[in-house]
Design a protein around this motif. Structure first.
Motif, PDB file in Angstrom:
ATOM      1  N   ILE A   1       0.816  -1.214   0.000  1.00 50.24           N
ATOM      2  CA  ILE A   1       0.000   0.000   0.000  1.00 50.24           C
ATOM      3  C   ILE A   1       0.856   1.273   0.000  1.00 50.24           C
ATOM      4  O   ILE A   1       0.333   2.379   0.158  1.00 50.24           O
ATOM      5  N   GLY A   2       2.173   1.110  -0.144  1.00 50.98           N
ATOM      6  CA  GLY A   2       3.041   2.273  -0.284  1.00 50.98           C
ATOM      7  C   GLY A   2       3.425   2.968   1.001  1.00 50.98           C
ATOM      8  O   GLY A   2       3.826   4.142   0.974  1.00 50.98           O
ATOM      9  N   HIS A   3       3.374   2.271   2.123  1.00 50.08           N
ATOM     10  CA  HIS A   3       3.703   2.897   3.417  1.00 50.08           C
ATOM     11  C   HIS A   3       4.867   2.199   4.129  1.00 50.08           C
ATOM     12  O   HIS A   3       5.064   2.397   5.330  1.00 50.08           O
ATOM     13  N   ALA A   4       5.636   1.396   3.418  1.00 49.83           N
ATOM     14  CA  ALA A   4       6.718   0.653   4.062  1.00 49.83           C
ATOM     15  C   ALA A   4       7.746   1.583   4.694  1.00 49.83           C
ATOM     16  O   ALA A   4       8.376   1.227   5.702  1.00 49.83           O
ATOM     17  N   HIS A   5       7.937   2.780   4.134  1.00 49.94           N
ATOM     18  CA  HIS A   5       8.931   3.709   4.675  1.00 49.94           C
ATOM     19  C   HIS A   5       8.538   4.241   6.055  1.00 49.94           C
ATOM     20  O   HIS A   5       9.363   4.844   6.744  1.00 49.94           O
ATOM     21  N   ARG A   6       7.301   4.019   6.448  1.00 50.90           N
ATOM     22  CA  ARG A   6       6.828   4.517   7.743  1.00 50.90           C
ATOM     23  C   ARG A   6       7.123   3.554   8.892  1.00 50.90           C
ATOM     24  O   ARG A   6       6.889   3.889  10.055  1.00 50.90           O
ATOM     25  N   LEU A   7       7.617   2.361   8.583  1.00 54.30           N
ATOM     26  CA  LEU A   7       7.867   1.356   9.610  1.00 54.30           C
ATOM     27  C   LEU A   7       9.346   1.357   9.997  1.00 54.30           C
ATOM     28  O   LEU A   7      10.236   1.304   9.146  1.00 54.30           O
ATOM     29  N   ILE A   8       9.609   1.404  11.299  1.00 54.34           N
ATOM     30  CA  ILE A   8      10.963   1.396  11.858  1.00 54.34           C
ATOM     31  C   ILE A   8      11.083   0.196  12.778  1.00 54.34           C
ATOM     32  O   ILE A   8      10.189  -0.069  13.592  1.00 54.34           O
ATOM     33  N   VAL A   9      12.183  -0.544  12.660  1.00 51.85           N
ATOM     34  CA  VAL A   9      12.420  -1.711  13.504  1.00 51.85           C
ATOM     35  C   VAL A   9      13.574  -1.396  14.448  1.00 51.85           C
ATOM     36  O   VAL A   9      14.657  -0.996  14.005  1.00 51.85           O
ATOM     37  N   ASP A  10      13.340  -1.558  15.753  1.00 53.10           N
ATOM     38  CA  ASP A  10      14.353  -1.215  16.749  1.00 53.10           C
ATOM     39  C   ASP A  10      14.265  -2.183  17.919  1.00 53.10           C
ATOM     40  O   ASP A  10      13.250  -2.237  18.619  1.00 53.10           O
ATOM     41  N   GLU A  11      15.330  -2.937  18.156  1.00 55.63           N
ATOM     42  CA  GLU A  11      15.337  -3.897  19.261  1.00 55.63           C
ATOM     43  C   GLU A  11      15.389  -3.225  20.622  1.00 55.63           C
ATOM     44  O   GLU A  11      15.112  -3.860  21.643  1.00 55.63           O
ATOM     45  N   GLN A  12      15.711  -1.935  20.676  1.00 59.42           N
ATOM     46  CA  GLN A  12      15.762  -1.247  21.971  1.00 59.42           C
ATOM     47  C   GLN A  12      14.378  -1.068  22.592  1.00 59.42           C
ATOM     48  O   GLN A  12      14.277  -0.714  23.765  1.00 59.42           O
ATOM     49  N   LEU A  13      13.309  -1.315  21.832  1.00 66.91           N
ATOM     50  CA  LEU A  13      11.973  -1.225  22.420  1.00 66.91           C
ATOM     51  C   LEU A  13      11.797  -2.221  23.565  1.00 66.91           C
ATOM     52  O   LEU A  13      10.939  -2.025  24.423  1.00 66.91           O
ATOM     53  N   ALA A  14      12.594  -3.294  23.570  1.00 72.19           N
ATOM     54  CA  ALA A  14      12.511  -4.256  24.675  1.00 72.19           C
ATOM     55  C   ALA A  14      12.966  -3.636  25.985  1.00 72.19           C
ATOM     56  O   ALA A  14      12.612  -4.133  27.063  1.00 72.19           O
ATOM     57  N   GLU A  15      13.759  -2.583  25.916  1.00 75.87           N
ATOM     58  CA  GLU A  15      14.217  -1.827  27.082  1.00 75.87           C
ATOM     59  C   GLU A  15      13.724  -0.397  26.915  1.00 75.87           C
ATOM     60  O   GLU A  15      14.474   0.490  26.528  1.00 75.87           O
ATOM     61  N   PRO A  16      12.451  -0.149  27.188  1.00 77.91           N
ATOM     62  CA  PRO A  16      11.825   1.114  26.795  1.00 77.91           C
ATOM     63  C   PRO A  16      12.486   2.365  27.350  1.00 77.91           C
ATOM     64  O   PRO A  16      12.414   3.427  26.727  1.00 77.91           O
ATOM     65  N   TRP A  17      13.120   2.270  28.509  1.00 76.22           N
ATOM     66  CA  TRP A  17      13.770   3.453  29.089  1.00 76.22           C
ATOM     67  C   TRP A  17      14.902   3.965  28.198  1.00 76.22           C
ATOM     68  O   TRP A  17      15.330   5.099  28.349  1.00 76.22           O
ATOM     69  N   ARG A  18      15.378   3.162  27.262  1.00 74.31           N
ATOM     70  CA  ARG A  18      16.474   3.569  26.385  1.00 74.31           C
ATOM     71  C   ARG A  18      15.995   4.394  25.190  1.00 74.31           C
ATOM     72  O   ARG A  18      16.803   5.086  24.565  1.00 74.31           O
ATOM     73  N   CYS A  19      14.703   4.334  24.865  1.00 71.95           N
ATOM     74  CA  CYS A  19      14.263   5.014  23.644  1.00 71.95           C
ATOM     75  C   CYS A  19      12.884   5.649  23.733  1.00 71.95           C
ATOM     76  O   CYS A  19      12.470   6.334  22.800  1.00 71.95           O
TER      77      CYS A  19
END
Length: 422
Positions: A247-265
């Protein structure tokens, strides 16, 4: 007082947020001599150290059943024996997941025990084992919410073994400030013109990236410049990427493993989204599934995720959009300290995103009220004081507490030391 903490970060409820909660008494209860036994691998040990948990010893567990293999009981006892020969007997064993509570009950039946439970029961088989072990060797269970307590009672654990001690966060652990926020957002490749939503969850693998992607797309199709950050272990992440590409929105998705430690991000977010996957609402007994014998019929296949990631967002002043689970209703006052939507109501979640995008003042008001409520009801100092009181009561064989349920005080029955020893 000597306390042995036992945790297995690889099992549900033992992740980074639980480790950060565990770090609080380790750092603040200086009058208590404390050791940490970690069940897991080197990656889990490094995670514990990042969360401020110094590991005294480590047991390497089988890959698929971290604390249920029989040989771990012997390894546990050998560790305890070696430490006690040098430093003296442990007064208490504190387990931090249901699986480590089962291990402690089986391997250390003569020790007084406490267990902290941050999520509800995962499956009926484990709960039957835990319920039997606790009946034989009583363990005092501290649920982090009334909802978690009720889930364990529904799964067959006796109410006399349960109490509620609400979790806490340490707001100062979040590096708050414009420079830190800018750094996080630069790493994500966004600037202040974009509205960034973080899909928070613990365990991180229980979040549903596909459902969150639908929320993202609805807000984007409404003309809002929004981005979504998900953890690489989120459910259906690959499916979400493929669908957004179509649907043309792939650029809106960000993958970040730091979400597992929310205080970092979390300070880089404009809003936090708490969505479980379909297994948190699916009752396997409704369709006559044979799996209900294993997982426990009459309830969801697995519980809603824990509330700890939401607390970290709230402590930072980030507005939270969450599904209306019983646990979330305990920490979020709708339209005052956050926004609640019905489970599976994707349209309502998207409407909340649009509302916060269009009205930054509303997000600021929600965030400020949320931060105040965390300082009032979930501050780490009060948590540590209450936890030490629990330790003292359990060691003395006295477990009697007043718990608030629905605004009413409930007095837990007092038990003798003989009842607790096992």
């Amino acid at each position: 007082m000597r306390v042995l903490h036992v945790v297995d970060p690889g099992s549900p409820g033992g992740g980074a947020c639980t480790l950060q909660l565990m770090a609080a008494p380790l750092a603040r209860l200086t009058s208590v001599r404390q050791d940490v036994l970690l069940v897991g691998n080197g990656r889990h040990e490094r995670l514990a150290e990042r969360c401020g948990v110094p590991v005294t010893g480590r047991l390497t567990a089988p890959r698929h059943q971290p604390v249920m293999a029989g040989f771990l009981g012997g390894a546990f006892r050998r560790f305890v024996r070696s430490r006690e020969e040098v430093f003296g007997r442990y007064d208490l064993v504190h387990a931090w997941t249901a699986r480590s509570a089962l291990l402690a009950a089986i391997a250390a039946p003569a020790r007084r025990r406490v267990a902290t439970l941050t999520i509800g029961p995962v499956n009926g088989f484990l709960m039957r084992l835990l319920a039997r072990a606790i009946d034989s060797h009583p363990t005092f269970l501290l649920a982090t919410s009334v909802a978690v307590k009720r889930d364990y009672i529904a799964a067959g654990v006796g109410a006399r073994h349960l109490d509620v001690l609400r979790p806490a966060v340490h707001p100062e652990a979040v590096e708050d400030g414009s420079d830190d926020r800018d750094h996080v957002r630069r790493r994500w490749g966004v600037d202040e013109r974009s509205f960034v939503i973080g899909l928070l969850c613990e365990p991180v693998s229980w979040s549903d990236a596909r459902r969150a992607a639908v929320v993202l797309s609805l807000a984007a199709e409404a003309g809002r410049d929004v981005r979504l950050v998900v953890h690489p272990a989120a459910q259906r992440r690959v499916e979400a990427v493929r669908w957004l590409m179509r649907i043309g929105h792939a650029h809106r998705l960000i993958v970040d493993e730091q979400l597992a430690e929310p205080w970092r991000c979390v300070h880089g977010l404009d809003a936090a989204l708490i969505l479980g996957d379909d297994t948190t609402t699916l009752d396997v007994s409704e369709g006559g599934s044979p799996f209900s014998l294993l997982f426990g019929g009459g309830r969801a296949l697995r519980p809603m995720p824990g509330v700890m990631p939401a607390l970290w967002a709230m402590a930072t002043g980030v507005p939270v959009i969450a599904e209306r689970s019983l646990a979330m209703q305990e920490v979020i006052d709708h339209d005052h300290t956050g926004l609640l939507v019905d489970q599976r109501d994707i349209n309502a979640a998207a409407s909340c995103v649009v509302r916060l995008f269009d009205d930054p003042g509303a997000g600021s008001r929600l965030g400020q009220a949320a931060r105040a409520s965390i300082h009032r009801a979930h501050h780490v100092s009060a948590y540590c004081v209450q936890l030490k009181e629990v330790y003292e009561r359990v060691i003395a064989g006295r477990v009697a507490a007043v718990v608030q349920e629905g605004g009413e005080a409930v007095i837990e029955q007092r038990r003798s030391g003989a009842d607790l020893r096992g």
